[in-house]
Design a protein around this motif. Sequence first.
Motif, PDB file in Angstrom:
ATOM      1  N   TRP A  12       1.060  -0.908  -0.322  1.00 36.41           N
ATOM      2  CA  TRP A  12       0.055  -0.026  -0.171  1.00 36.41           C
ATOM      3  C   TRP A  12       1.003   1.156  -0.097  1.00 36.41           C
ATOM      4  N   VAL A  14       0.693   5.413   0.681  1.00 35.87           N
ATOM      5  CA  VAL A  14      -0.271   6.324   1.604  1.00 35.87           C
ATOM      6  C   VAL A  14      -0.745   7.426   0.259  1.00 35.87           C
ATOM      7  N   GLU A  18      -6.773   8.588   1.198  1.00 34.08           N
ATOM      8  CA  GLU A  18      -6.635   8.106   2.162  1.00 34.08           C
ATOM      9  C   GLU A  18      -6.425   8.001   3.468  1.00 34.08           C
ATOM     10  N   ARG A  19      -5.650   9.123   3.529  1.00 36.46           N
ATOM     11  CA  ARG A  19      -4.773   9.277   4.928  1.00 36.46           C
ATOM     12  C   ARG A  19      -6.100  10.072   5.413  1.00 36.46           C
ATOM     13  N   TYR A  84       1.280   7.516   9.035  1.00 34.56           N
ATOM     14  CA  TYR A  84       0.776   7.313   7.640  1.00 34.56           C
ATOM     15  C   TYR A  84       1.851   8.512   6.993  1.00 34.56           C
TER      16      TYR A  84
END
Length: 319
Positions: A12, A14, A18-19, A84
């Motif tokens: 994945w 980031v 999405e974060r 992340y």
Amino acid sequence: MTDTIDAPDATWTVTSEERREFMRAYRRWWVRQPSIWVALCVAVGIVTAAAMVLDWHPVLAIVALLVSVVVLAWISVRQVRQVYPVGATFRSWAGATAYRLDGPGVGMEIRWDRIAGADVGPVAVHLRTRRPKQNLLMARQVLGEQTRARLDRGVDDGVSEPVAREDAPGERSVVIDRNLQIALCVATARRFGVAGWIVVVAAVLLVLLGVADADPWPALRTAGGLVLAMGAVAFATAVPTIGAYPIGSTISGSLGEYLVVRGPWGRTSIHRSKLKIVARTKHAIVFRSGAARVVVPRAILGEESVSPGVRDMRKSTHG
């Protein structure tokens, strides 16, 4: 012993969207944690004691309480955002004995027999662990199909798989006894050193002023409240250390390109460039990694790996 697996179960990279989705899920999850409400109660106690001593206006006391809540939330959210970073690539593996996750300069392993339960949602996965008991929220993308199938199959029946212990070359081991556990907890609480001394000095001054006024009991109650509140904060900080280093457990590790620490819970690794030594005691080394602090038994690292100063350590990493 680390499982050797060639193909990752999940990969994945980031993205900002999405974060953002994960951070929204994290904030909702954060406010439901009992530990947050315990910390809030401690903050209420401290603000109440300060209001009594300084004769604050009620509005000022409420503002101070709100500021303490915002600070708690900011610290927690900042730590998660650093986990992340946008553009970072994470890879995970579902091994025979453990789940492994590697990211930019960090890595970890969680043994299957440590996972007590898992709730898989559309954005995040909530893991409940034993030894130590923790609640972890992870992005759903870092759990691949094999990992989710293993969680569905194994966490409900309390599966316990023996894991062969094999230290990597250069690693040192130490067995945690009560004295070492206490020393590690004291090293953890050193971050409150200045605040702790301020509280102690304030408590002593309050008692002296109370004695001078020939009515020490109100001052004693307030001073006791301040000391208890500070003690509660220090204890809450030490609880994760107690869980990470249980008495009787064998901890091993090394500090080379990565700081590697292995225990009954699995493995944690952090790249040297992400570490800064902030304190040394007779039995512990305290590192800062981003917004988090990492306390490690000094015996597992060796003097040759921690003897350079902080500046020399970072120079050797970055050239």
